[in-house]
Design a protein around this motif. Structure first.
Motif, short mmCIF file in Angstrom:
data_model
loop_
_atom_site.label_atom_id
_atom_site.label_comp_id
_atom_site.label_asym_id
_atom_site.label_seq_id
_atom_site.Cartn_x
_atom_site.Cartn_y
_atom_site.Cartn_z
N GLU A 1 -8.06 15.53 -1.39
CA GLU A 1 -8.67 16.60 -0.82
C GLU A 1 -7.87 17.03 0.57
O GLU A 1 -8.62 17.41 1.47
CB GLU A 1 -10.17 16.46 -0.87
CG GLU A 1 -10.81 16.25 -1.99
CD GLU A 1 -12.35 15.87 -1.85
OE1 GLU A 1 -12.79 15.89 -0.78
OE2 GLU A 1 -12.84 15.54 -2.74
N GLY A 2 -6.61 17.13 0.37
CA GLY A 2 -5.99 17.61 1.68
C GLY A 2 -5.85 16.57 2.85
O GLY A 2 -5.36 16.74 3.95
N LYS A 3 -6.42 15.19 2.64
CA LYS A 3 -6.64 14.13 3.47
C LYS A 3 -5.64 13.20 3.02
O LYS A 3 -5.27 12.55 2.00
CB LYS A 3 -8.05 13.69 3.93
CG LYS A 3 -8.90 14.98 4.49
CD LYS A 3 -10.35 14.58 4.62
CE LYS A 3 -10.99 15.63 5.45
NZ LYS A 3 -12.45 15.26 5.58
N LYS A 4 -5.19 12.44 4.05
CA LYS A 4 -4.32 11.11 3.77
C LYS A 4 -5.16 10.02 3.65
O LYS A 4 -6.09 9.90 4.38
CB LYS A 4 -3.44 10.91 4.90
CG LYS A 4 -2.49 9.89 4.76
CD LYS A 4 -1.40 9.69 5.87
CE LYS A 4 -1.80 9.39 7.03
NZ LYS A 4 -0.65 8.92 8.16
N ALA A 5 -5.06 9.09 2.66
CA ALA A 5 -5.60 7.87 2.56
C ALA A 5 -4.65 6.81 2.23
O ALA A 5 -3.52 7.20 1.50
CB ALA A 5 -6.80 8.03 1.46
N TYR A 6 -5.11 5.54 2.12
CA TYR A 6 -4.31 4.45 1.69
C TYR A 6 -4.71 3.99 0.08
O TYR A 6 -5.94 3.94 0.12
CB TYR A 6 -4.18 3.57 2.73
CG TYR A 6 -3.45 3.92 3.94
CD1 TYR A 6 -2.21 3.77 4.12
CD2 TYR A 6 -4.21 4.45 4.86
CE1 TYR A 6 -1.47 4.17 5.35
CE2 TYR A 6 -3.90 4.97 6.27
CZ TYR A 6 -2.27 4.68 6.38
OH TYR A 6 -1.66 5.11 7.54
N GLU A 7 -4.09 3.61 -0.69
CA GLU A 7 -4.39 2.55 -1.76
C GLU A 7 -3.43 1.71 -1.89
O GLU A 7 -2.29 1.74 -1.64
CB GLU A 7 -4.37 3.72 -3.00
CG GLU A 7 -3.21 4.00 -3.46
CD GLU A 7 -3.21 4.93 -4.63
OE1 GLU A 7 -4.57 5.37 -5.18
OE2 GLU A 7 -2.18 5.34 -5.44
N LEU A 8 -3.89 0.62 -2.64
CA LEU A 8 -2.75 -0.53 -3.03
C LEU A 8 -1.93 0.05 -4.17
O LEU A 8 -2.28 0.83 -4.97
CB LEU A 8 -3.69 -1.53 -3.75
CG LEU A 8 -4.59 -2.44 -2.95
CD1 LEU A 8 -5.25 -3.56 -3.71
CD2 LEU A 8 -3.96 -2.84 -1.63
N SER A 9 -0.63 -0.26 -3.95
CA SER A 9 0.43 -0.10 -4.81
C SER A 9 0.27 -1.02 -6.13
O SER A 9 -0.62 -1.90 -6.12
CB SER A 9 1.84 -0.13 -4.35
OG SER A 9 2.14 -1.56 -4.10
N ALA A 10 1.04 -0.55 -7.01
CA ALA A 10 0.83 -1.64 -8.42
C ALA A 10 1.15 -3.25 -7.84
O ALA A 10 0.70 -4.14 -8.17
CB ALA A 10 1.97 -1.33 -9.56
N GLU A 11 2.13 -3.20 -6.87
CA GLU A 11 2.58 -4.58 -6.19
C GLU A 11 1.52 -4.93 -5.45
O GLU A 11 1.09 -6.28 -5.42
CB GLU A 11 3.83 -4.26 -5.26
CG GLU A 11 4.63 -5.62 -4.92
CD GLU A 11 5.87 -5.58 -3.89
OE1 GLU A 11 6.12 -6.28 -3.38
OE2 GLU A 11 6.38 -4.59 -4.24
N GLY A 12 0.94 -4.22 -4.58
CA GLY A 12 -0.39 -4.44 -3.80
C GLY A 12 -1.49 -4.99 -4.68
O GLY A 12 -2.08 -6.27 -4.33
N VAL B 1 0.75 -1.25 0.08
CA VAL B 1 0.04 0.06 -0.07
C VAL B 1 0.92 1.13 -0.27
O VAL B 1 1.89 1.20 0.41
CB VAL B 1 -0.75 0.03 1.16
CG1 VAL B 1 -1.85 -1.29 1.26
CG2 VAL B 1 -0.14 0.38 2.53
N GLN B 2 0.27 2.28 -0.37
CA GLN B 2 0.95 3.76 -0.39
C GLN B 2 0.05 4.50 0.19
O GLN B 2 -1.23 4.61 -0.20
CB GLN B 2 1.63 3.97 -1.98
CG GLN B 2 0.47 3.88 -2.98
CD GLN B 2 1.10 3.83 -4.18
OE1 GLN B 2 2.14 3.71 -4.27
NE2 GLN B 2 0.26 4.26 -5.23
#
Length: 194
Positions: A104-115, A98-99
């Motif tokens: 919108e000024g807020k931190k979130a997580y998403e899957l990386s390409a590897e994820g 994940v990365q």
């Protein structure tokens, strides 16, 4: 009980314990007899990890959103604590699965390409942690538990307002009516009782 967190009736968690025992639905062992599967209970580390990977495969989310979505998908049976979610997210980030993104000024997580590749290759192994957490609990049973909690809360409010005898009578009548269902040979047949 007097005063305290829940007013004259004390901590509202005590009311939940009255219906489900310590730890929420299923008692301290949770639904299906597995320790740590009650509401707010602790799931195995792999379950939290799998749930987050599957949710992040759908869309980016922050830690709070992940907790809410896990709770929603398990009908409130499983609500992981921030103490289990954020370290798991950090571990997934350390592994490169994940990365962190800013939206919108807020931190979130998403899957990386590897994820994304990892989830695609391990989907069967990840299973369905949401269904596992509910122990295959029937939706009707989940609805009934919620209604039982609401009735209990209403009874406590009525008692707090000084109407204990009336609440006791209604609950006793309800208990008898429920046991009558069990006593009937064919619940589908009409009864003579009004």
């Amino acid at each position: 009980m007097t005063g305290g967190r829940g007013g004259p009736w004390g901590d509202p968690r005590q009311l939940k314990a009255m219906f489900w025992g310590p730890g929420g639905p299923g008692g301290p062992w949770g639904p299906g007899g597995h320790r740590g599967r009650g509401r707010g209970g602790r799931a195995r580390r792999g379950d939290v990890r799998a749930a987050m990977l599957l949710l992040l495969d759908e869309q980016p989310q922050n830690g709070y959103q992940l907790i809410q979505e896990i709770e929603r998908r398990t009908e409130g049976v499983w609500k992981p604590s921030p103490g289990s979610v954020y370290p798991a997210l950090q571990q997934l980030e350390d592994e490169g699965l994940v990365q962190i993104i800013e939206s919108e000024g807020k931190k979130a997580y998403e899957l990386s390409a590897e994820g994304r590749e990892y989830v695609a290759n391990k989907r069967e192994e990840l299973g369905n942690p949401f269904e596992a957490a509910t122990g295959g609990m029937d939706e009707g049973v989940s609805d009934l538990r919620g209604l039982m909690f609401q009735v209990g809360a209403a009874a406590m409010q009525v008692a707090a307002a000084g109407h204990t005898d009336e609440a006791r009578k209604i609950l006793a009548d309800t208990r008898r009516a429920l046991y009558k269902i069990l006593a009937e040979d064919d619940p589908g047949e009409p009864t003579d009782a009004a």
